[in-house]
Design a protein around this motif. Sequence first.
Motif, PDB file in Angstrom:
ATOM      1  N   GLY A 550       0.789  -1.227   0.000  1.00 16.47           N
ATOM      2  CA  GLY A 550       0.000   0.000   0.000  1.00 16.47           C
ATOM      3  C   GLY A 550       0.815   1.269   0.000  1.00 16.47           C
ATOM      4  O   GLY A 550       0.271   2.361   0.172  1.00 16.47           O
ATOM      5  N   LEU A 551       2.123   1.165  -0.203  1.00 15.85           N
ATOM      6  CA  LEU A 551       2.994   2.334  -0.103  1.00 15.85           C
ATOM      7  C   LEU A 551       2.740   3.324  -1.231  1.00 15.85           C
ATOM      8  O   LEU A 551       2.694   4.537  -1.005  1.00 15.85           O
ATOM      9  CB  LEU A 551       4.458   1.896  -0.121  1.00 15.85           C
ATOM     10  CG  LEU A 551       5.453   3.049   0.023  1.00 15.85           C
ATOM     11  CD1 LEU A 551       5.663   3.364   1.499  1.00 15.85           C
ATOM     12  CD2 LEU A 551       6.779   2.732  -0.643  1.00 15.85           C
ATOM     13  N   PHE A 552       2.569   2.836  -2.447  1.00  9.84           N
ATOM     14  CA  PHE A 552       2.438   3.745  -3.580  1.00  9.84           C
ATOM     15  C   PHE A 552       1.089   4.450  -3.573  1.00  9.84           C
ATOM     16  O   PHE A 552       0.994   5.594  -4.023  1.00  9.84           O
ATOM     17  CB  PHE A 552       2.691   2.987  -4.886  1.00  9.84           C
ATOM     18  CG  PHE A 552       4.132   2.631  -5.075  1.00  9.84           C
ATOM     19  CD1 PHE A 552       5.003   3.519  -5.678  1.00  9.84           C
ATOM     20  CD2 PHE A 552       4.635   1.426  -4.623  1.00  9.84           C
ATOM     21  CE1 PHE A 552       6.353   3.211  -5.842  1.00  9.84           C
ATOM     22  CE2 PHE A 552       5.976   1.105  -4.775  1.00  9.84           C
ATOM     23  CZ  PHE A 552       6.833   1.997  -5.384  1.00  9.84           C
ATOM     24  N   SER A 553       0.059   3.812  -3.049  1.00 15.34           N
ATOM     25  CA  SER A 553      -1.213   4.517  -2.862  1.00 15.34           C
ATOM     26  C   SER A 553      -1.043   5.675  -1.888  1.00 15.34           C
ATOM     27  O   SER A 553      -1.650   6.734  -2.041  1.00 15.34           O
ATOM     28  CB  SER A 553      -2.288   3.554  -2.329  1.00 15.34           C
ATOM     29  OG  SER A 553      -2.696   2.648  -3.319  1.00 15.34           O
ATOM     30  N   MET A 554      -0.208   5.473  -0.877  1.00 17.04           N
ATOM     31  CA  MET A 554       0.032   6.490   0.138  1.00 17.04           C
ATOM     32  C   MET A 554       0.812   7.680  -0.423  1.00 17.04           C
ATOM     33  O   MET A 554       0.583   8.835  -0.050  1.00 17.04           O
ATOM     34  CB  MET A 554       0.788   5.869   1.310  1.00 17.04           C
ATOM     35  CG  MET A 554       1.048   6.806   2.472  1.00 17.04           C
ATOM     36  SD  MET A 554       2.086   6.029   3.754  1.00 17.04           S
ATOM     37  CE  MET A 554       1.099   4.581   4.147  1.00 17.04           C
ATOM     38  N   TYR A 555       1.745   7.413  -1.364  1.00 12.23           N
ATOM     39  CA  TYR A 555       2.658   8.453  -1.830  1.00 12.23           C
ATOM     40  C   TYR A 555       2.359   8.964  -3.232  1.00 12.23           C
ATOM     41  O   TYR A 555       3.054   9.879  -3.690  1.00 12.23           O
ATOM     42  CB  TYR A 555       4.094   7.926  -1.791  1.00 12.23           C
ATOM     43  CG  TYR A 555       4.735   8.039  -0.433  1.00 12.23           C
ATOM     44  CD1 TYR A 555       5.446   9.170  -0.063  1.00 12.23           C
ATOM     45  CD2 TYR A 555       4.612   7.018   0.495  1.00 12.23           C
ATOM     46  CE1 TYR A 555       6.031   9.281   1.183  1.00 12.23           C
ATOM     47  CE2 TYR A 555       5.185   7.112   1.757  1.00 12.23           C
ATOM     48  CZ  TYR A 555       5.897   8.247   2.088  1.00 12.23           C
ATOM     49  OH  TYR A 555       6.463   8.365   3.337  1.00 12.23           O
ATOM     50  N   ILE A 556       1.352   8.451  -3.882  1.00 11.86           N
ATOM     51  CA  ILE A 556       1.166   8.755  -5.294  1.00 11.86           C
ATOM     52  C   ILE A 556       0.890  10.231  -5.548  1.00 11.86           C
ATOM     53  O   ILE A 556       1.176  10.761  -6.624  1.00 11.86           O
ATOM     54  CB  ILE A 556       0.057   7.859  -5.896  1.00 11.86           C
ATOM     55  CG1 ILE A 556       0.176   7.831  -7.418  1.00 11.86           C
ATOM     56  CG2 ILE A 556      -1.327   8.325  -5.427  1.00 11.86           C
ATOM     57  CD1 ILE A 556      -0.577   6.703  -8.058  1.00 11.86           C
ATOM     58  N   HIS A 557       0.347  10.931  -4.545  1.00  9.47           N
ATOM     59  CA  HIS A 557       0.101  12.365  -4.692  1.00  9.47           C
ATOM     60  C   HIS A 557       1.077  13.218  -3.879  1.00  9.47           C
ATOM     61  O   HIS A 557       0.902  14.431  -3.782  1.00  9.47           O
ATOM     62  CB  HIS A 557      -1.337  12.693  -4.276  1.00  9.47           C
ATOM     63  CG  HIS A 557      -2.380  12.008  -5.109  1.00  9.47           C
ATOM     64  ND1 HIS A 557      -2.484  12.202  -6.467  1.00  9.47           N
ATOM     65  CD2 HIS A 557      -3.359  11.130  -4.780  1.00  9.47           C
ATOM     66  CE1 HIS A 557      -3.484  11.475  -6.951  1.00  9.47           C
ATOM     67  NE2 HIS A 557      -4.018  10.815  -5.947  1.00  9.47           N
ATOM     68  N   LYS A 558       2.085  12.577  -3.288  1.00  9.55           N
ATOM     69  CA  LYS A 558       3.062  13.315  -2.485  1.00  9.55           C
ATOM     70  C   LYS A 558       4.344  13.598  -3.248  1.00  9.55           C
ATOM     71  O   LYS A 558       4.975  14.631  -3.046  1.00  9.55           O
ATOM     72  CB  LYS A 558       3.387  12.541  -1.203  1.00  9.55           C
ATOM     73  CG  LYS A 558       2.208  12.383  -0.251  1.00  9.55           C
ATOM     74  CD  LYS A 558       2.615  11.616   1.008  1.00  9.55           C
ATOM     75  CE  LYS A 558       1.442  11.464   1.960  1.00  9.55           C
ATOM     76  NZ  LYS A 558       1.817  10.719   3.194  1.00  9.55           N
ATOM     77  N   CYS A 559       4.754  12.667  -4.087  1.00  8.50           N
ATOM     78  CA  CYS A 559       5.971  12.846  -4.866  1.00  8.50           C
ATOM     79  C   CYS A 559       5.928  11.888  -6.050  1.00  8.50           C
ATOM     80  O   CYS A 559       5.024  11.056  -6.159  1.00  8.50           O
ATOM     81  CB  CYS A 559       7.219  12.623  -4.017  1.00  8.50           C
ATOM     82  SG  CYS A 559       7.239  11.075  -3.075  1.00  8.50           S
ATOM     83  N   ASP A 560       6.907  11.998  -6.906  1.00  5.66           N
ATOM     84  CA  ASP A 560       6.955  11.192  -8.129  1.00  5.66           C
ATOM     85  C   ASP A 560       7.297   9.742  -7.765  1.00  5.66           C
ATOM     86  O   ASP A 560       8.322   9.481  -7.121  1.00  5.66           O
ATOM     87  CB  ASP A 560       8.005  11.766  -9.074  1.00  5.66           C
ATOM     88  CG  ASP A 560       7.871  11.232 -10.497  1.00  5.66           C
ATOM     89  OD1 ASP A 560       7.406  10.094 -10.657  1.00  5.66           O
ATOM     90  OD2 ASP A 560       8.246  11.953 -11.438  1.00  5.66           O
ATOM     91  N   ILE A 561       6.458   8.807  -8.201  1.00  5.12           N
ATOM     92  CA  ILE A 561       6.723   7.407  -7.880  1.00  5.12           C
ATOM     93  C   ILE A 561       7.995   6.909  -8.561  1.00  5.12           C
ATOM     94  O   ILE A 561       8.591   5.922  -8.124  1.00  5.12           O
ATOM     95  CB  ILE A 561       5.538   6.493  -8.241  1.00  5.12           C
ATOM     96  CG1 ILE A 561       5.240   6.526  -9.740  1.00  5.12           C
ATOM     97  CG2 ILE A 561       4.308   6.866  -7.437  1.00  5.12           C
ATOM     98  CD1 ILE A 561       4.166   5.518 -10.145  1.00  5.12           C
TER      99      ILE A 561
END
Length: 627
Positions: A550-561
Amino acid sequence: MAAPPPPPPAPTHQSLLFPLPPSPTPLMKLLAVSLLCSLSFILGSYTKYSATVSPTLRAPHLSPSRCLPLPLNYSVAKPLDFEPHHTIPLPLPRQQAARLLAPCPKNYTNYCPCQDPSRQKRFAVERFFHRERHCPETHERLRCLVPRPVGYKSPFSWPKSRDYAWFKNVPFPRLIVYKKTQNWVKLEGDRFFFPGGGTSFPMGAKGYVDLVKRVVPLKSGAIRTVLDVGCGVASFGASLLDFNIITMSIAPVDIHEAQVQFALERGLPAMLGILSTYRLPYPSRSFDMAHCSRCLVPWTNYDGQYLMEIDRVLRPGGYWVLSGPPISWRTSYKGWQRKAKDLENEQNILEDLARRLCWKKIAERGPIAVWRKPTNHMHCIQKLKAWKSPKLCAQGNPDAGWYTKLETCITPLPNVKDIHDTSGGTLEKWPKRLNTAPPRTRSEMAERIATKAFNEDNQSWRKRVSYYEIILKSLARRKYRNIMDMNAGLGGFAAALAKYPVWVMNVVPYDVKNNTLGIIYERGLIGTYMNWCEAFSTYPRTYDLIHANGLFSMYIHKCDILDILLEIHRILRPEGAVIIRDHVDVIVKVKDTMDRMRWNGKVFHSENGPYHPEKVLLVDNSEPISS
């Protein structure tokens, strides 16, 4: 003059009976060819799709049994394959080839973005601030793939890696020169050998640990998590493994070159870290024991803030072990080339500071001294009123450990009702501690509900790890040693791996809604806080398996994956594996970005089956690497 055109031929008998149609125009020819091509494509695609796609992956209206249970012969371990299958390999389209990421320059082989020595010159040297984390700004980040060293080989498997490492994997001979009299590491042909020496134990870490064992109950199961400050190549932590004790070893980037990289190459837990201006990235009450063997930390400077930080992360009743200056100054001052009087004053100041923290000195034997933190602050509160002592911290989160500045105050322990109680609750001994709902879960909700949720989480992760063993054969074959869980939750993934000879760095994002890192430590596991929009405090090629739930769901709008995936690539060993669990929409985006890194990621259904939106993206680089 031009000759006149010949007259048309006379009609034959056959052409009179069957007159010829008018000649087709070019437009009619084009339409006919297009119609035939379209019809052939549609028929071929339908036949190909019907013959190759598993019934469980077809659209629901094509499967009359979509509401029935899965067939017995259904295999969840087959990757979802949406790629065309050409009989002849085709060159990459020019646009796709341009999207592929290039390797970084060769001088970035051991690049640590947030501890880059070339950037340290921008920051003040006071309190070693320049050795803290200083991550590059977005416009400064490298968008390339960190290369492996020339001649890189697959690391030795555990437990052989505890004693040996390939020279070309960590080609730093200067450490041998600097520490040649202290038996840290030796070069034998094309490999390093780690005889177990250290700054304060040149004759071996095992004998040193035997001294500690006479004072601290290492065999009891009560000591499970240890912090080693200024760890060298982590030989102290390696020796503690004999007692089922796991050590978080930390050291900065310094003139000794890549101490932490040596430790991780050996298969020992370690990360870059320093006591400077910020708290350590761990919650309060994390470690059963803290240790410093001539780590050169000025414990009594800056109003004692560094020792107060050790007090914050030390568990109630925990032990602090110190060796090196000023301990045993009476017999060692000549070897240290220090004045006896100066060392005596230094030890007196240290003893007074420990007393004002309410620590009790329980032993000083040979090169080591041991203090113990109180199990609660009931007595301490009374003493602080009478002594000239640091005050208890009045506010702030004691568990905050991400870019949180050090303070000159004592972190208060949770209140107790009786002088004999342990603040925060009593922990089970190892290994029972691992699967028992720890006190921190019970303090936030009803005990019955907390225990149920904790047990359900454990059961869920056992099921998931069993599924990983199916899709990732190298896991079942015990190929991995250093593992990272990028979004660890309650630590269930690490607990489910306890049957394997691995250790797990349990990472909890610093801004997660529910801070669970304290629970992870109470289970007898280790971990750290992290912001995954930045780089992790480690060297390249230091983890065998990286897990992200679930990490990328958490960060997808915070920084560039892409930056997160490049960081995974940097710290993953070339033969390593990556497991990413997330919603199918996120998985598709991550897979597209991953393709630019030339990683062959495969998408699987989760263990919940084809109709669940959660999918698993697996990268398995298990082919051996030769020199």
